[in-house]
Design an enzyme around this catalytic site. Structure first.
Site, PDB file in Angstrom:
ATOM      1  N   SER A 116       0.822  -1.212   0.000  1.00 40.16           N
ATOM      2  CA  SER A 116       0.000   0.000   0.000  1.00 40.16           C
ATOM      3  C   SER A 116       0.853   1.257   0.000  1.00 40.16           C
ATOM      4  CB  SER A 116      -0.866   0.001   1.252  1.00 40.16           C
ATOM      5  OG  SER A 116      -1.462   1.266   1.439  1.00 40.16           O
ATOM      6  N   TYR A 140      -1.719   0.246   9.878  1.00 36.37           N
ATOM      7  CA  TYR A 140      -1.959  -0.437   8.596  1.00 36.37           C
ATOM      8  C   TYR A 140      -0.705  -0.340   7.722  1.00 36.37           C
ATOM      9  CZ  TYR A 140      -3.611  -1.093   3.825  1.00 36.37           C
ATOM     10  OH  TYR A 140      -3.733  -1.497   2.523  1.00 36.37           O
ATOM     11  N   LYS A 144       2.121  -3.376   6.482  1.00 34.40           N
ATOM     12  CA  LYS A 144       2.531  -3.664   5.097  1.00 34.40           C
ATOM     13  C   LYS A 144       4.057  -3.564   4.966  1.00 34.40           C
ATOM     14  CE  LYS A 144      -1.466  -4.505   3.257  1.00 34.40           C
ATOM     15  NZ  LYS A 144      -1.786  -5.862   2.799  1.00 34.40           N
TER      16      LYS A 144
END
Ligand code: UDP
Length: 327
Positions: A116, A140, A144
């Site tokens: 991402s 988040y 990643k």
């Protein structure tokens, strides 16, 4: 060519799985259906598997013997990661490690990983290329980045090759295959605005109006889900034909503000709806726009669809499925 697809019942995973199957790949979808929809997998091979369960993941890899895997399965909401960091720093990372290990132990050495733009945090400048510093500002993005580092270590130890695809903002629908975006709860901008136009929400909330952008609202690079699916096929070809590992941004290279998206949905739908201005959502960087030249250079991928096709396809799919797959 056998491809294991984790999260293949999810939004991007289901579109990619269908595209791979249509291109002649043998596909097995594994998904725990916590966020995905069984309806979106059609007649493709499917096993309900939780990646937390390493024994089962290993058994599936041993039975299927994939040539490559595409790892979509993960929680993927910036806002949720701020309030529930453990599901990201624990859950996403542990599940990914289970998968990487099981693949390697069963002889699969090729992985395409869903990463991402959130790994970049607040970029120093845009467009963002892959050499930009990685400094995520939410769990988040951190999850990643940790997974990319794991893949880097696996790769430098000669255990596997990987392509990590750093998606910017996936959006739009695959109208030909009747596949679209259906999250519960829906938090993403484009589906929320489209659903407001359909009368499913009383209004659209703009999170933050004093960002350092042209109109004060956040700017994002929206990329059509069909273009993303094409990038996964190109990434598989790269792994299987050339070997080696790489990290690539996937975006259109154009930025649109929240207000611009709202105006475009009003125009495409022909419907007016009310809009309210709210506080900022924690964890949101002001501007994310991709440089996609490395993806073009390394895997020959170039996006074909722009913001109008994205909004129009989202509007068409949600109009046909106002209650998502359950409707
Ligand atoms: N956003 C908004 N209202 C909404 C949903 C999102 O203003 O109802 C904003 C959000 O704060 C962000 C942008 O739209 O600046 C894109 O958010 P989204 O959740 O779609 O994607 P993200 O960039 O967080 O992955």
């Amino acid at each position: 060519m056998k491809v294991l697809i984790t999260g293949g019942a999810g939004y991007i995973g289901s579109v990619t799985a269908r595209r791979l199957a249509d291109s002649g790949y043998d596909v097995l979808i594994v998904d725990n259906l916590s966020l995905g929809h069984r309806e979106s997998t059609g007649t493709l091979k499917f096993e309900c598997v939780d990646l937390d369960d390493r024994k089962t993941v290993s058994r599936v890899c041993g039975d299927y013997k994939p040539d490559a895997a595409i790892h979509f399965a993960a929680r993927s909401l910036v806002g949720e990661s701020m309030t529930d960091p453990l599901s990201y720093l624990g859950g996403n990372v542990a599940a990914s490690l289970n998968l990487f290990r099981s693949l390697v132990e069963n002889g699969c050495r090729n992985i395409v990983f869903s990463s991402s733009a959130a790994v970049y945090g607040i970029p120093g400048s845009v467009p963002i290329d892959e050499n930009a510093p990685v400094r995520p500002i939410n769990p988040y993005g951190s999850s990643k980045w940790i997974c990319e580092q794991l893949l880097g270590q696996f790769s430098s130890s000669g255990l596997l090759n990987f392509v990590s695809l750093r998606y910017f903002n996936a959006a739009g629908a695959d109208i030909g295959n009747d596949l679209g975006e259906d999250h519960e709860p829906e938090t993403h901008l484009i589906p929320r605005v489209v659903l407001a136009a359909l009368g499913k929400y009383p209004s659209v909330k703009i999170f933050g109006t004093d960002y350092p952008t042209g109109d004060g609202t956040c700017v994002r690079d929206y990329i059509h889900v069909n273009d993303l699916a094409g990038a996964h096929i190109a990434a598989l070809d790269y792994l299987l034909e050339r070997g080696g590992s790489t990290i690539l941004n996937l975006g259109n290279g154009d930025g649109f503000s929240v207000r611009e998206i709202i105006s475009l949905v009003k125009e495409v739908s022909g419907v007016s709806f009310s809009v309210s201005e709210e506080d900022k959502r924690p964890g949101d960087p002001p501007v994310l726009i991709a440089s996609n030249s490395r993806a073009e250079f390394e895997i020959g991928w170039k996006p074909q669809l722009g913001i109008r096709e994205i909004v129009r396809s989202a509007w068409e799919w949600h109009s046909m499925h106002p209650d998502g797959y359950s409707g």
